[in-house]
Design a protein around this motif. Structure first.
Motif, mmCIF file in Angstrom:
data_model
loop_
_atom_site.group_PDB
_atom_site.id
_atom_site.type_symbol
_atom_site.label_atom_id
_atom_site.label_comp_id
_atom_site.label_asym_id
_atom_site.label_seq_id
_atom_site.Cartn_x
_atom_site.Cartn_y
_atom_site.Cartn_z
ATOM 1 N N SER A 292 6.920 23.101 55.301
ATOM 2 C CA SER A 292 8.275 23.436 55.754
ATOM 3 C C SER A 292 8.228 24.434 56.908
ATOM 4 C CB SER A 292 9.102 23.993 54.593
ATOM 5 O OG SER A 292 8.584 25.227 54.147
ATOM 6 N N MET A 293 7.259 25.354 56.892
ATOM 7 C CA MET A 293 7.131 26.305 58.001
ATOM 8 C C MET A 293 6.726 25.588 59.289
ATOM 9 S SD MET A 293 8.067 29.181 56.814
ATOM 10 C CE MET A 293 9.217 28.155 55.850
ATOM 11 N N ILE A 294 5.891 24.555 59.168
ATOM 12 C CA ILE A 294 5.506 23.770 60.344
ATOM 13 C C ILE A 294 6.725 23.055 60.920
ATOM 14 C CG2 ILE A 294 4.146 21.789 61.130
ATOM 15 C CD1 ILE A 294 2.007 22.611 59.073
ATOM 16 N N MET A 295 7.549 22.483 60.048
ATOM 17 C CA MET A 295 8.776 21.828 60.508
ATOM 18 C C MET A 295 9.726 22.835 61.154
ATOM 19 S SD MET A 295 9.720 19.148 57.449
ATOM 20 C CE MET A 295 11.282 18.759 58.240
ATOM 21 N N LEU A 296 9.887 23.992 60.522
ATOM 22 C CA LEU A 296 10.815 24.994 61.029
ATOM 23 C C LEU A 296 10.351 25.550 62.369
ATOM 24 C CD1 LEU A 296 13.430 26.437 60.319
ATOM 25 C CD2 LEU A 296 12.088 28.198 59.142
ATOM 26 N N ASN A 297 9.048 25.568 62.589
ATOM 27 C CA ASN A 297 8.482 26.055 63.846
ATOM 28 C C ASN A 297 8.923 25.198 65.037
ATOM 29 O OD1 ASN A 297 6.673 27.843 65.351
ATOM 30 N ND2 ASN A 297 5.353 26.044 65.577
ATOM 31 N N LYS A 298 9.321 23.965 64.772
ATOM 32 C CA LYS A 298 9.813 23.090 65.842
ATOM 33 C C LYS A 298 11.246 23.444 66.241
ATOM 34 C CE LYS A 298 6.050 20.609 65.696
ATOM 35 N NZ LYS A 298 5.050 20.658 66.793
ATOM 36 N N ALA A 299 11.944 24.177 65.347
ATOM 37 C CA ALA A 299 13.349 24.485 65.600
ATOM 38 C C ALA A 299 13.573 25.911 66.086
ATOM 39 C CB ALA A 299 14.168 24.256 64.328
ATOM 40 N N ILE A 300 12.703 26.832 65.661
ATOM 41 C CA ILE A 300 12.871 28.224 66.069
ATOM 42 C C ILE A 300 11.549 28.756 66.625
ATOM 43 C CG2 ILE A 300 14.714 28.650 64.416
ATOM 44 C CD1 ILE A 300 12.716 29.997 62.599
ATOM 45 N N LYS A 301 11.633 29.816 67.402
ATOM 46 C CA LYS A 301 10.451 30.379 68.053
ATOM 47 C C LYS A 301 9.671 31.274 67.077
ATOM 48 C CE LYS A 301 12.645 30.031 72.576
ATOM 49 N NZ LYS A 301 13.145 30.726 73.783
ATOM 50 N N PRO A 302 8.388 31.536 67.385
ATOM 51 C CA PRO A 302 7.526 32.260 66.445
ATOM 52 C C PRO A 302 8.077 33.605 65.987
ATOM 53 C CG PRO A 302 6.209 31.278 68.187
ATOM 54 C CD PRO A 302 7.636 31.048 68.556
ATOM 55 N N LYS A 303 8.754 34.350 66.870
ATOM 56 C CA LYS A 303 9.269 35.670 66.485
ATOM 57 C C LYS A 303 10.286 35.546 65.364
ATOM 58 C CE LYS A 303 11.467 39.809 68.406
ATOM 59 N NZ LYS A 303 12.031 40.438 69.642
ATOM 60 N N LEU A 304 11.235 34.627 65.491
ATOM 61 C CA LEU A 304 12.246 34.432 64.455
ATOM 62 C C LEU A 304 11.626 33.846 63.198
ATOM 63 C CD1 LEU A 304 15.122 34.528 63.483
ATOM 64 C CD2 LEU A 304 15.593 32.390 64.695
ATOM 65 N N LEU A 305 10.660 32.952 63.364
ATOM 66 C CA LEU A 305 9.971 32.391 62.196
ATOM 67 C C LEU A 305 9.255 33.488 61.416
ATOM 68 C CD1 LEU A 305 9.096 29.865 60.598
ATOM 69 C CD2 LEU A 305 7.112 29.690 62.123
ATOM 70 N N GLY A 306 8.611 34.411 62.140
ATOM 71 C CA GLY A 306 7.931 35.521 61.481
ATOM 72 C C GLY A 306 8.895 36.413 60.728
ATOM 73 N N ILE A 307 10.070 36.666 61.316
ATOM 74 C CA ILE A 307 11.085 37.482 60.642
ATOM 75 C C ILE A 307 11.584 36.774 59.390
ATOM 76 C CG2 ILE A 307 13.431 38.396 60.860
ATOM 77 C CD1 ILE A 307 12.796 38.941 63.817
ATOM 78 N N PHE A 308 11.808 35.468 59.494
ATOM 79 C CA PHE A 308 12.261 34.686 58.338
ATOM 80 C C PHE A 308 11.240 34.764 57.203
ATOM 81 C CE2 PHE A 308 11.850 30.516 56.199
ATOM 82 C CZ PHE A 308 13.056 30.502 55.516
ATOM 83 N N VAL A 309 9.968 34.560 57.516
ATOM 84 C CA VAL A 309 8.913 34.616 56.501
ATOM 85 C C VAL A 309 8.839 36.013 55.889
ATOM 86 C CG1 VAL A 309 6.418 34.469 56.103
ATOM 87 C CG2 VAL A 309 7.564 32.747 57.512
ATOM 88 N N ALA A 310 8.935 37.051 56.741
ATOM 89 C CA ALA A 310 8.858 38.429 56.258
ATOM 90 C C ALA A 310 10.018 38.751 55.316
ATOM 91 C CB ALA A 310 8.842 39.397 57.439
ATOM 92 N N ILE A 311 11.226 38.303 55.676
ATOM 93 C CA ILE A 311 12.395 38.548 54.824
ATOM 94 C C ILE A 311 12.227 37.875 53.474
ATOM 95 C CG2 ILE A 311 14.843 37.986 54.537
ATOM 96 C CD1 ILE A 311 15.155 38.385 57.552
ATOM 97 N N CYS A 312 11.861 36.603 53.500
ATOM 98 C CA CYS A 312 11.709 35.856 52.246
ATOM 99 C C CYS A 312 10.590 36.438 51.384
ATOM 100 C CB CYS A 312 11.434 34.380 52.538
ATOM 101 S SG CYS A 312 12.821 33.491 53.262
ATOM 102 N N ALA A 313 9.440 36.716 52.006
ATOM 103 C CA ALA A 313 8.304 37.249 51.253
ATOM 104 C C ALA A 313 8.632 38.606 50.649
ATOM 105 C CB ALA A 313 7.078 37.354 52.158
ATOM 106 N N THR A 314 9.293 39.468 51.420
ATOM 107 C CA THR A 314 9.683 40.786 50.902
ATOM 108 C C THR A 314 10.656 40.653 49.737
ATOM 109 O OG1 THR A 314 9.396 41.771 53.095
ATOM 110 C CG2 THR A 314 10.705 43.002 51.501
#
Length: 331
Positions: A292-314
């Motif tokens: 799902s992260m690979i798919m999402l990477n096609k829609a948003i840029k790495p900075k926002l993807l990293g923030i999304f992952v950090a929010i969810c993981a936290t």
């Protein structure tokens, strides 16, 4: 009555007894590991399959009232944190896995909905759904299930609100921001068409999910009967302060939905893993799976993807530690 519903209807203890009786009549040593693996495997596959089909049908029927166009109109009526709350709640009636919710996220973003609102939907859709509520009740009881769903919604609302306030719209790929939103009302469905739609969703989702159920149950059976209890306790028990973090990180590279993770979680809990650690593993798998992260990477840029992952993981790690701290109260 409540105990009967939880054990016999939700937990299907009667089915486990029948399988145990049938296996004993085959001459298998019921005290051996083989019998334990077979009983665990057969019971969980049959139970989860029954729940899967019933839940998909019911949720798909409800979902037929909320096509993307109608969902967008509902969310457009609200503003601020209330819009995030509605988006998170709408995520509970969408398909079961994170990969299924990403196309809807892209569609909502293209339609001009606020980015934070669409992220609240994206977080809640795989993490919290009506299916997870029923399945968690069947394994862990209603207290755990309700608290899990509530905390999942809190993560979705808080995460979406945070993304809204840091203004990351430029981190969405240009082809999505510039997409022309086509607002076409879906035709009203008759009751017969809704039942047909729900039936087709059962067949489609079952074909997609069943291999992961088999894999999850097989792993759960091995954990339950072959892995020493001391190993699980040392890694995921109360004496390891990093168990929640470890379980979350282990879950991220995997791909499954709530149906595939339940038997693994059930086996880990039976072996002595902490409740919050097990739930953190489930949340990590369903929300932050690598595909799902690979798919999402096609829609948003790495900075926002990293923030999304950090929010969810936290959020997942905090929820895990909260469940561990209050385990004795809620179990």
């Amino acid at each position: 009555m409540g105990k009967f519903i939880m054990e016999q209807i939700m937990g299907m203890k009667w089915l486990n007894d029948i399988i145990g009786t049938l296996l004993s009549k085959t001459g298998i040593n019921m005290n051996g590991r083989l019998a334990g693996c077979l009983q665990f495997f057969l019971f969980d596959v049959i139970k989860i399959t029954i729940l899967l089909c019933v839940l998909i049908f019911l949720i798909s029927y409800i979902q037929s009232y909320f096509p993307p166009e109608r969902s967008k109109k509902i969310m457009c009526r609200f503003h601020g944190i209330w819009a995030n709350c509605i988006a998170a709640l709408l995520g509970t009636v969408t398909p079961f896995c994170s990969c299924s919710s990403i196309p809807l996220f892209i569609g909502f973003t293209s339609a001009g909905l606020p980015l934070g609102v669409t992220f609240s939907f994206l977080i809640s859709s795989p993490m919290v759904d009506l299916g997870s509520l029923v399945l968690l009740m069947s394994i862990f009881g209603w207290k755990v299930a309700v608290i899990y769903v509530v905390l999942g919604l809190v993560i979705a609302v808080a995460g979406g609100t945070f993304i809204e306030h840091i203004h990351m719209e430029d981190q969405v790929e240009e082809f999505i921001r510039n997409a022309a939103a086509v607002d076409i009302d879906s035709p009203a469905l008759t009751q017969k068409e809704r039942f047909i739609y729900a039936g087709r969703q059962v067949a489609t989702t079952f074909k997609k999910v069943f291999p992961y159920i088999l894999a999850g149950v097989a792993i759960g059976a091995l954990i339950h009967n072959c892995i020493p209890e001391s190993v699980v306790i040392s890694l995921l028990g109360s004496k390891n302060p990093f168990g929640v973090i470890l379980a979350t990180l282990i879950g991220i590279p995997m791909y499954a939905d709530i149906f595939g993770t339940i038997p693994i979680a059930e086996a880990l809990l039976a072996k002595g893993a902490m409740l919050g650690t097990v739930l953190a593993f489930m949340m990590g798998v369903t929300t932050l799976s690598l595909p799902s992260m690979i798919m999402l990477n096609k829609a948003i840029k790495p900075k926002l993807l990293g923030i999304f992952v950090a929010i969810c993981a936290t959020g997942i790690i905090i929820v895990g530690y909260l469940f561990n701290f209050f385990q004795k109260i809620i179990m």
